[in-house]
Every structure is written in structure tokens, then in C-alpha cells.
Design an enzyme around this catalytic site. Structure first.
Site, PDB file in Angstrom:
ATOM      1  N   TYR A  65      -4.073   0.854  -2.312  1.00 23.06           N
ATOM      2  CA  TYR A  65      -3.608  -0.166  -1.851  1.00 23.06           C
ATOM      3  C   TYR A  65      -3.461  -1.058  -3.691  1.00 23.06           C
ATOM      4  O   TYR A  65      -4.143  -1.164  -4.153  1.00 23.06           O
ATOM      5  CB  TYR A  65      -4.901  -0.587  -1.793  1.00 23.06           C
ATOM      6  N   GLY A 118      -5.961   2.989  15.055  1.00 22.02           N
ATOM      7  CA  GLY A 118      -7.149   1.828  15.834  1.00 22.02           C
ATOM      8  C   GLY A 118      -6.224   1.021  16.067  1.00 22.02           C
ATOM      9  O   GLY A 118      -6.791  -0.229  17.140  1.00 22.02           O
ATOM     10  N   ASP A 119      -5.416   0.250  15.575  1.00 21.11           N
ATOM     11  CA  ASP A 119      -4.596  -0.626  16.318  1.00 21.11           C
ATOM     12  C   ASP A 119      -3.812  -0.675  16.971  1.00 21.11           C
ATOM     13  O   ASP A 119      -3.896  -1.677  18.779  1.00 21.11           O
ATOM     14  CB  ASP A 119      -3.667  -1.740  14.999  1.00 21.11           C
ATOM     15  N   ARG A 144      -2.951  -5.082  -3.097  1.00 13.22           N
ATOM     16  CA  ARG A 144      -2.907  -5.747  -2.906  1.00 13.22           C
ATOM     17  C   ARG A 144      -3.579  -7.288  -3.472  1.00 13.22           C
ATOM     18  O   ARG A 144      -3.672  -8.444  -2.107  1.00 13.22           O
ATOM     19  CB  ARG A 144      -2.909  -5.890  -1.609  1.00 13.22           C
ATOM     20  N   TYR A 180       0.639  -1.028  -0.188  1.00 13.57           N
ATOM     21  CA  TYR A 180      -0.633  -0.499  -0.281  1.00 13.57           C
ATOM     22  C   TYR A 180       0.854   1.174  -0.190  1.00 13.57           C
ATOM     23  O   TYR A 180       2.186   1.293   0.247  1.00 13.57           O
ATOM     24  CB  TYR A 180      -0.939  -0.129   1.282  1.00 13.57           C
TER      25      TYR A 180
END
Length: 342
Positions: free
Chosen positions: A105, A281-282, A107, A90
Site C-alpha cells: 500500500y 469478497g467485494d 495510501r 496499491y
């Protein structure tokens, strides 16, 4: 003995424009690796857990480089299957002020998207594990990845493992209709559900009241309403959301809300000057898992740890949150001065 935690998903090669350059300006790209569940695995390794990342990567030097990158930060890679054609990519252009960041992206047909159930021994993977975390990104990668995710969840439940999900809706990967179809089914295996206002609406069909993040406004009663509905429908132990007040691409308000079925708790809010918001967020999910697995913390303290950890992540380049427990606890305890430590 250190707690065993497992995450499963895709790790990608990230190509970022230097500084704040646009894609059309860049002559070179900065290279790191990252991806939702891999980012969580690194956080948990930093916090001292026996952190395992499950994926599939090509048996070539680029796949090995991704494995090495995870090992560098303490993640155990024993359950990464080798094979397939490619590592997903990405591209990131970092925004500033009123110009938003952009992600492109590349992917499709990555190794994990094409992986088969037979590539993994899930009973071995979840033996003696305490926690399993996945996100809505993984089943969005392909039909095979959706099937693989459910098989992992079934095995986790056979072994009595607590399961968390970050709903993480990605419109470039699937439609709201497909997301809702797949993810609603997977919620039967989930104990802790994490998601922001867009995730709740696009993935599970719940919409909070008057919140509009583009205006930097929060309407907590709307969240409380959908949290009650989600708890009632799916019997989650905890429903959690991060609350991002987007003043601009450079400055955000950052807090979180948790519901245990009886009480809503809204964390302290941090005003963050952003260095790199990818993985924010992770890092929150990793902090929450640490807090909930820490028997010395209640769910409110777990939330405060998660918010502080993710606030710090916004100040770190790359996908991974490279902070220690002590650094997070210092911020939780009120030291946000940023003074030089000597």
C-alpha cells in the site's frame, strides 16, 4: 424505478506487475482502479441498480481518471467530493501455485482519509436510498475517516436504509485492538454483517473452532458457534461469511455460509482456477446485496447468487466484477462448463 444503493470508501490506483512477474522483475505496471466499496458499487451498477459511490478525490487529472473509470461502468459519481492532495495507490504482485500474491500500500494521507464531514450532505445522499454498504477498510484509514463513517451510518439509519458491512480487517492499516474498538461501536447500525474467519476474530473478537484456511480445511460448527454469538450480541438480521479453501495461490474452493437467527445455510462450493482474486469478497458482497434486495429471492437464493457471482469474479482481471445477472444465473443453474458461447 431502479433501487438506489450507496457505498462509501476509497478508490485507489492499482499498479500490477504483468502476468506473474515479481516486483523486482517488473519494468512496467498494468493500471486499473479499485477499492472495496467502489468494487461493490460497480457490481450493483452491473445488476441494474442506481448505484452511487461516495468518496473524495483530488481535483486533478488522476482524481478525474478515477471518476471516469467508475462512470465507465455505470456508477453514479454525483456524491464524490473533490479536493485533497492525492489518490491512494496499491501495488499488486500476482502469485501462482505455492507462491502467494503480495500487496504493497501507498495510501497514507489520501483525499478520503483526510475528508471532513462537511464535504458531504449525507441527508441528500441517503434520500430515497434502499441500501448502504461500507467496509472495515474505510474507518481504518484515519481517525477522521472513522468519524466520517459513523456520521454516514447515523444518516443512513435516519432515512431507514438497510446497512451492510464487510468487516475486511487489514493488518497493514490498524491493530486488532483499534479495529475492535472502532468497529464494535459501528455494529449498532448494521443489519447484515459479512466477514471471514480472520475478520470475525481480529475485528470483533470471535474465533471459529478448528478452521485453518492455510490447510484447506473447513470446520463449519466453529462458524455456527460464532454466528450465534454475533447475532446475540449485535442483533444482525443476517450473519454471512465466505469460505475460502486455499489449496494454493492458483486454486481455491469457494462457498459461503449464512445465518438468519434460525437456520444455517451452506452454499454450493465452486473449485476456482484463479485469474485475479482481488475483489473476490467485494463481488460476493455486491451479489448478496442484489439477492437480498430482489424480492423474488429468499436469503438462500441470495447467497447462491453471491457465491456464483464471486466465483466468476476470480476469473476476471482487475478489481471490478464485470458480469451480468444472466451470466450469474446461468452458473447458479448449474452450467459451469465454460463452453464457448456463440
Amino acid at each position: 424505478m431502479s433501487k438506489k444503493v450507496v457505498t462509501m470508501g476509497e478508490i485507489m490506483l492499482r499498479l500490477s506487475t504483468p502476468g506473474y512477474e515479481r516486483f523486482t522483475q517488473a519494468k512496467i505496471f498494468d493500471v486499473v482502479y479499485g477499492g472495496g466499496e467502489a468494487n461493490v458499487a460497480v457490481s450493483l451498477a452491473n445488476y441494474g441498480f442506481n448505484s452511487y459511490f461516495v468518496s473524495k478525490l483530488p481535483a486533478n487529472p488522476i482524481g478525474q481518471s478515477a471518476v471516469n473509470h467508475l462512470k465507465r461502468f455505470g456508477v453514479t459519481t454525483d456524491y464524490i467530493s473533490r479536493g485533497g492532495e492525492r489518490v491512494g495507490l496499491y501495488f499488486l504482485e500476482t502469485g501462482a501455485s505455492m507462491r502467494p500474491s503480495k500487496v504493497v500500500y501507498d495510501r497514507a494521507n489520501s483525499a478520503i482519509a483526510e475528508a471532513d464531514i462537511l464535504d458531504f450532505d449525507f441527508d441528500e445522499i441517503f434520500k430515497d436510498a434502499q441500501w448502504f454498504h461500507f467496509s472495515g477498510i474505510t474507518p481504518a484509514l484515519s481517525e477522521k475517516a472513522a468519524i466520517l463513517t459513523e456520521e454516514a451510518l447515523k444518516a443512513a439509519k435516519r432515512h431507514g436504509v438497510t446497512v451492510s458491512v464487510d468487516l475486511n480487517y487489514r493488518k497493514k492499516l490498524w491493530t486488532p485492538e483499534r479495529a475492535k474498538e472502532v468497529m464494535t461501536n459501528l455494529m449498532q447500525y448494521v443489519d447484515v454483517c459479512i466477514g471471514n474467519e480472520e475478520d470475525a476474530e481480529k475485528v470483533l473478537g470471535f474465533k471459529p473452532g478448528k478452521t485453518d484456511v492455510t490447510k484447506g480445511e473447513l470446520e463449519l460448527d466453529g462458524y455456527k458457534d460464532i454466528f450465534r454469538q454475533m447475532k446475540e450480541q449485535f442483533d444482525f438480521k443476517y450473519v454471512v461469511t465466505t469460505l475460502r479453501e486455499s489449496y494454493s495461490a492458483s486454486d481455491n474452493g469457494w462457498s459461503a455460509l449464512i445465518y438468519d437467527g434460525n437456520e444455517f445455510y451452506h452454499s454450493r462450493k465452486y473449485d476456482v482456477r484463479i485469474v485475479d482474486r482481488v475483489g473476490g469478497g467485494d463481488s460476493f458482497a455486491g451479489g448478496l446485496i442484489y439477492g437480498l434486495l430482489n424480492t423474488e429471492k429468499d436469503f438462500k437464493e441470495a447467497l447462491e447468487f453471491a457465491v456464483a457471482a464471486s466465483a466468476l469474479k476470480h476469473t476476471i482481471k482487475g478489481d471490478f466484477n464485470l458480469v451480468t445477472v444472466d451470466e450469474v444465473e446461468t452458473l447458479v443453474n448449474g452450467d459451469a462448463s465454460g463452453r464457448v458461447q456463440r
